[in-house]
Design an enzyme around this catalytic site. Structure first.
Site, PDB file in Angstrom:
ATOM      1  N   ARG A  10      28.112  54.784  74.905  1.00  0.00           N
ATOM      2  CA  ARG A  10      27.195  54.105  73.999  1.00  0.00           C
ATOM      3  C   ARG A  10      27.738  52.707  73.703  1.00  0.00           C
ATOM      4  O   ARG A  10      28.950  52.506  73.587  1.00  0.00           O
ATOM      5  CB  ARG A  10      27.070  54.878  72.693  1.00  0.00           C
ATOM      6  CG  ARG A  10      26.013  54.295  71.759  1.00  0.00           C
ATOM      7  CD  ARG A  10      26.178  54.843  70.363  1.00  0.00           C
ATOM      8  NE  ARG A  10      25.058  54.458  69.503  1.00  0.00           N
ATOM      9  CZ  ARG A  10      25.053  54.609  68.192  1.00  0.00           C
ATOM     10  NH1 ARG A  10      26.118  55.114  67.581  1.00  0.00           N
ATOM     11  NH2 ARG A  10      24.012  54.241  67.481  1.00  0.00           N
ATOM     12  N   HIS A  11      26.840  51.749  73.568  1.00  0.00           N
ATOM     13  CA  HIS A  11      27.233  50.388  73.183  1.00  0.00           C
ATOM     14  C   HIS A  11      28.009  50.408  71.868  1.00  0.00           C
ATOM     15  O   HIS A  11      27.898  51.346  71.059  1.00  0.00           O
ATOM     16  CB  HIS A  11      25.991  49.503  73.044  1.00  0.00           C
ATOM     17  CG  HIS A  11      25.039  49.986  71.980  1.00  0.00           C
ATOM     18  ND1 HIS A  11      25.226  49.731  70.635  1.00  0.00           N
ATOM     19  CD2 HIS A  11      23.917  50.734  72.064  1.00  0.00           C
ATOM     20  CE1 HIS A  11      24.257  50.288  69.936  1.00  0.00           C
ATOM     21  NE2 HIS A  11      23.442  50.911  70.784  1.00  0.00           N
ATOM     22  N   ARG A  59      22.790  44.437  73.188  1.00  0.00           N
ATOM     23  CA  ARG A  59      23.945  45.139  72.625  1.00  0.00           C
ATOM     24  C   ARG A  59      24.698  45.929  73.700  1.00  0.00           C
ATOM     25  O   ARG A  59      25.930  46.030  73.652  1.00  0.00           O
ATOM     26  CB  ARG A  59      23.518  46.045  71.461  1.00  0.00           C
ATOM     27  CG  ARG A  59      22.457  47.082  71.779  1.00  0.00           C
ATOM     28  CD  ARG A  59      21.944  47.690  70.472  1.00  0.00           C
ATOM     29  NE  ARG A  59      20.960  48.750  70.631  1.00  0.00           N
ATOM     30  CZ  ARG A  59      19.653  48.560  70.704  1.00  0.00           C
ATOM     31  NH1 ARG A  59      19.149  47.329  70.676  1.00  0.00           N
ATOM     32  NH2 ARG A  59      18.829  49.592  70.810  1.00  0.00           N
ATOM     33  N   GLU A  81      17.256  52.120  75.497  1.00  0.00           N
ATOM     34  CA  GLU A  81      17.124  53.077  74.408  1.00  0.00           C
ATOM     35  C   GLU A  81      15.712  53.645  74.355  1.00  0.00           C
ATOM     36  O   GLU A  81      14.753  53.026  74.842  1.00  0.00           O
ATOM     37  CB  GLU A  81      17.466  52.382  73.072  1.00  0.00           C
ATOM     38  CG  GLU A  81      17.379  53.264  71.832  1.00  0.00           C
ATOM     39  CD  GLU A  81      18.277  54.499  71.845  1.00  0.00           C
ATOM     40  OE1 GLU A  81      18.075  55.357  72.737  1.00  0.00           O
ATOM     41  OE2 GLU A  81      19.140  54.618  70.964  1.00  0.00           O
ATOM     42  N   HIS A 147      22.698  54.010  75.310  1.00  0.00           N
ATOM     43  CA  HIS A 147      22.331  54.128  73.897  1.00  0.00           C
ATOM     44  C   HIS A 147      22.356  55.582  73.441  1.00  0.00           C
ATOM     45  O   HIS A 147      22.256  56.507  74.250  1.00  0.00           O
ATOM     46  CB  HIS A 147      20.932  53.551  73.679  1.00  0.00           C
ATOM     47  CG  HIS A 147      20.783  52.146  74.159  1.00  0.00           C
ATOM     48  ND1 HIS A 147      20.953  51.052  73.335  1.00  0.00           N
ATOM     49  CD2 HIS A 147      20.497  51.651  75.392  1.00  0.00           C
ATOM     50  CE1 HIS A 147      20.772  49.934  74.047  1.00  0.00           C
ATOM     51  NE2 HIS A 147      20.499  50.273  75.286  1.00  0.00           N
TER      52      HIS A 147
END
Length: 199
Positions: A10-11, A59, A81, A147
């Site tokens: 995940r970012h 992001r 996402e 995400h």
């Protein structure tokens, strides 16, 4: 053919993450804390040598730029996402308070929970599954920056979880999660919660 491994991260955090707001397709940047965290992360072996991919949202792209070792990154829109439609920018607590039983009933739909103007987890799972199937066909391991809802959809695909009960395993969103992609479309989770080496 042998299953092809891939790993997904995940970012790093954004201001909206820190405020518990649904981001979805809203293109928020990393917060200062997120920038610092991503810059401290180093991919563990063997993912440090794999092809690098990321979501098109900034992001995720910025996290991919900062995480080490440095590598070229291919953008794939399937890693984006899940869209939360008109609920983006809101918190789940706000939506529960305002929506009452109507919102609670929508949440109980699990994979078919569908934000107005957005995507359902099932839709997200299908596109993530298509991405994984392509990896299986290519035979090349990949590490991807994506995400939370997209990774949860992969977990559902791998475990059969219908998102109506407790998550089958707790995922640490600061860690790397190793999966395997199979040519028949199956995805398996191999090693969740592998720590990112921090410097």
């Amino acid at each position: 053919m042998t299953a092809v491994p891939f790993a997904i991260l995940r970012h790093a955090v954004t201001a909206w993450n820190e405020e518990a707001r649904l981001q979805g397709m809203t293109d928020t940047p990393l917060s200062p804390a997120g920038e610092a965290a991503a810059a401290s992360w180093c991919l563990p072996a063997p993912a440090d040598r794999w092809k690098r991919m990321c979501s098109p949202l900034r992001r995720a792209r910025r996290t991919a730029e900062l995480v080490r070792p440095a590598a070229a990154v291919a953008v794939d829109s399937r890693l984006r996402e899940m869209s939360f439609g008109i609920w983006e920018g809101r918190t789940v607590a706000e939506l529960r308070a305002e929506g009452g039983e109507t919102f609670a009933a929508a949440e109980r739909l699990g994979l078919d929970f569908h934000p107005p103007g957005g995507e359902s987890p099932r839709m997200t799972m299908l596109r993530m599954g298509g991405w994984a199937a392509e990896i299986a066909g290519s035979g090349e391991p990949v590490v991807a920056i994506s995400h939370k809802a997209a990774i949860r959809a992969l977990l559902a695909l791998a475990t059969g979880w219908d998102m109506t009960g407790r998550q089958p395993m707790k995922l640490d969103w600061r860690c790397l999660h190793f999966f395997a992609a199979h040519r028949n479309g199956k995805v398996t989770i191999e090693r969740p919660n592998v720590a990112m080496a921090a410097t």
